[in-house]
Design an enzyme around this catalytic site. Structure first.
Site, PDB file in Angstrom:
ATOM      1  N   GLU A  48       3.672 -24.124 -46.170  1.00 48.59           N
ATOM      2  CA  GLU A  48       3.253 -23.473 -44.920  1.00 48.59           C
ATOM      3  C   GLU A  48       2.879 -22.012 -45.163  1.00 48.59           C
ATOM      4  O   GLU A  48       3.600 -21.295 -45.870  1.00 48.59           O
ATOM      5  CB  GLU A  48       4.372 -23.509 -43.875  1.00 48.59           C
ATOM      6  CG  GLU A  48       4.287 -24.719 -42.982  1.00 48.59           C
ATOM      7  CD  GLU A  48       5.465 -25.631 -43.183  1.00 48.59           C
ATOM      8  OE1 GLU A  48       5.943 -25.687 -44.344  1.00 48.59           O
ATOM      9  OE2 GLU A  48       5.883 -26.273 -42.211  1.00 48.59           O
ATOM     10  N   ASP A  53     -20.949 -28.090 -36.641  1.00 45.78           N
ATOM     11  CA  ASP A  53     -20.164 -29.157 -37.274  1.00 45.78           C
ATOM     12  C   ASP A  53     -21.100 -29.892 -38.236  1.00 45.78           C
ATOM     13  O   ASP A  53     -21.948 -30.674 -37.818  1.00 45.78           O
ATOM     14  CB  ASP A  53     -19.633 -30.089 -36.174  1.00 45.78           C
ATOM     15  CG  ASP A  53     -18.841 -31.263 -36.746  1.00 45.78           C
ATOM     16  OD1 ASP A  53     -18.897 -31.497 -37.964  1.00 45.78           O
ATOM     17  OD2 ASP A  53     -18.179 -31.953 -35.945  1.00 45.78           O
ATOM     18  N   THR A  61     -15.796 -32.288 -42.220  1.00 45.81           N
ATOM     19  CA  THR A  61     -14.893 -33.131 -42.982  1.00 45.81           C
ATOM     20  C   THR A  61     -15.333 -33.002 -44.432  1.00 45.81           C
ATOM     21  O   THR A  61     -16.403 -32.453 -44.725  1.00 45.81           O
ATOM     22  CB  THR A  61     -14.981 -34.610 -42.560  1.00 45.81           C
ATOM     23  OG1 THR A  61     -16.351 -34.980 -42.514  1.00 45.81           O
ATOM     24  CG2 THR A  61     -14.335 -34.854 -41.213  1.00 45.81           C
TER      25      THR A  61
END
Ligand code: DSN
Length: 418
Positions: free
Chosen positions: A54, A198, A224
C-alpha cells in the site's frame, strides 16, 4: 508450467488445460481479448503475488519494499516512455476502477460528465445509467451520427456548450473508426472541461503507432493493459504532471488497497515487449486484418456500423439479415469462432439479444493470421449466418476452423497447450 497445479489440484489443472485447448482450437475474435507472452504469464504467477505494498514507491505503509519500489518505478517509467506521457499510475486493478478514480480525481460527485452512449460504442463507465459513473455524476451521453455511424464532432461541441460538463470523455469499446483526439481537446478547452480519454481498446495500436495517440491531447488517459496492448489483466492511468497526485490519491487510498505487484511486474514486461520494433508490425497487421475482414463481409452483404473499420474491430448490424446477434454468436461458437453479440446504434432489441455482432483481430493476429485467413473467416461467418439451424453445415465449418487453427499455433514465446 502447470506441474504443481496438477499435483495439488487435478480438478483445477484439468479445467485450465481444457481452457487452454479451447483457446488453441478456436478463432478468438472478441476484440478486447488477446494472448499474453510466456514472460508476462510467468510474472503474473511470481512471488510478487505474496507482497503487500500500500502506498507508492518511496512512501509505503509496510516495510520490505526494496524490490517492489523498483518494479513499480520500472513499470511507470516504461509506460511514460512508450506513450510519451508526463506521469503514470500503474496501480488500477482494471479499466473500470481506473475510470472511476480518474473522474473522482478531477470532479466532485454530482458534477456533469459527458461520454459516448453504450449502444453507440461507449463503455459502461463512460456514464451509462447502470454504472455508478452514471449515478455518482450527472451523466450526459453523446451519440453517433445516425447517417454516418461516426462521431459527429460538431454535435459533441453543441452538447458540450449546452451541458458544460466538468469532464468530457473520449474513447470507446465498440467504435470501429479512428478517433480524432485533437478535436475532443478543442471541445473540452472550448467549454472549460477536463478531457479524459479511455484508450483501453486501442492502447496497443497507439503503442504501435497504428492509431492517433490521445496522450498529447488529454488531461488523463485511462486504459486496461490486456487488450491490444497484450499485457496482464490490469489498468493504468497516464496523466499530465499537474493531475497525477490527485489521480494517485483517488486510486489509493480512494478506491483500492494494496496494488497487485505481480500484475505490475507483468505490465512492465508487456510495456518492454511493446517497445520492440516488431510490435509496430503487429499493430499494423491487426488493422490490415480487420480492414480485409470488413471488406469481405461487405461483399457478402453484411451491414457494418460506419461502413467499415479503421482499427481492430468490426460491428455488424444484422437487422438487414432479419436476425439478432445472439443466435449468430452461438452458432459461430459451435464452429469455434468466438465473437460477442452487441448493441448497435438505434437498437430496439434488448442487451441480451441485441441486433449486432462485435468481432476483432488482436488475438488471431498474435497467432500470425493475415489477410488470406480473413477471407476464410468471412466465408465461414457468411455460411453460418445463412445456415443458423443447419448443424451439419456448422459442424463442417467447425472442422475447417480446427484445421486452420492447427496451422497457426501460437509462437514459441507464448504459452503452449499442455
Ligand atoms: N469488457 C470490455 C470489452 O469487451 O470491450 C470493455 O471493458
Amino acid at each position: 508450467m502447470l506441474s504443481s497445479i496438477k499435483q495439488t489440484d487435478p480438478v483445477v489443472y484439468d479445467l485450465i488445460c481444457q481452457e487452454q485447448a479451447r483457446q488453441n482450437n478456436s478463432i478468438r475474435m472478441i476484440p478486447s481479448e488477446n494472448c499474453v507472452s510466456k514472460a508476462v504469464m510467468q510474472a503474473t504467477g511470481s512471488c510478487l503475488t505474496n507482497k503487500y505494498s500500500e502506498g507508492y514507491p518511496g512512501k509505503r505503509y509496510y516495510e520490505g519494499q526494496q524490490i517492489t519500489d523498483q518494479v513499480e518505478n520500472l513499470a511507470r517509467e516504461r509506460a511514460k516512455a512508450l506513450f510519451g506521457a508526463e506521469a503514470a499510475c500503474v496501480q488500477p486493478h482494471s479499466g473500470s476502477p481506473a475510470n472511476l478514480a480518474t473522474y473522482c480525481a478531477l470532479a466532485e460527485p454530482g458534477d456533469t460528465i459527458m461520454g459516448l452512449a453504450l449502444p453507440h460504442g461507449g463503455h459502461l463507465t463512460h456514464g451509462w445509467k447502470v454504472s455508478y459513473t452514471g449515478k455518482f455524476f450527472k451523466s450526459v451521453q453523446y451519440e453517433l451520427n445516425p447517417e454516418t455511424g461516426r462521431l459527429d464532432y460538431d454535435h459533441i461541441l453543441e452538447m458540450a456548450k449546452e451541458h458544460k460538463p466538468k469532464i468530457l470523455i473520449s474513447g470507446s469499446s465498440a467504435y470501429p473508426r479512428e478517433i480524432d483526439f485533437s478535436k475532443f481537446d478543442e471541445i473540452a478547452k472550448a467549454v472549460g472541461a477536463y478531457h479524459v480519454s479511455d484508450m483501453a481498446h486501442i492502447a496497443g495500436l497507439v503503442a504501435g503507432k497504428a492509431h492517433m495517440s490521445p496522450v498529447p491531447y488529454a488531461d488523463a488517459v485511462t486504459t486496461t493493459t490486456h487488450k491490444t496492448l497484450r499485457g496482464p489483466r490490469g489498468g493504468m492511468v497516464l496523466a499530465k504532471e499537474e493531475h497525477i497526485a490527485a489521480i494517485n490519491k483517488a486510486v489509493f487510498p480512494g478506491f483500492q488497497g494494496g496494488p497487485h505487484m505481480h500484475t505490475i511486474s507483468a505490465l512492465a514486461i508487456a510495456l518492454h515487449e511493446a517497445m520492440a520494433p516488431d510490435f509496430a508490425t503487429y499493430a499494423a497487421q491487426i488493422v490490415a486484418n480487420a480492414k480485409r475482414l470488413a471488406e469481405k463481409l461487405l461483399e457478402y452483404g453484411f451491414d457494418l456500423v460506419s461502413g467499415g473499420t479503421d482499427n481492430h474491430l468490426i460491428l455488424m448490424d444484422l437487422r438487414n439479415k432479419g436476425i439478432t446477434g445472439k443466435p449468430l454468436a452461438k452458432a459461430l461458437d459451435r464452429a469455434h469462432i468466438v465473437t460477442n453479440y452487441n448493441s448497435v446504434p438505434g437498437d430496439t432489441a434488448g442487451p441480451f439479444n441485441p441486433s449486432g455482432l462485435r468481432m476483432g483481430t488482436p488475438a488471431i493476429t498474435t497467432r500470425g493470421m493475415k489477410e488470406d485467413q480473413m477471407d476464410l473467416i468471412a466465408g465461414w461467418i457468411n455460411t453460418i449466418c445463412d445456415n443458423l439451424e443447419n448443424e451439419d453445415v456448422i459442424a463442417k465449418c467447425g472442422s475447417e476452423v480446427l484445421e486452420l487453427c492447427s496451422q497457426f499455433p501460437l509462437p514459441d514465446t507464448f504459452v503452449q497447450p499442455q
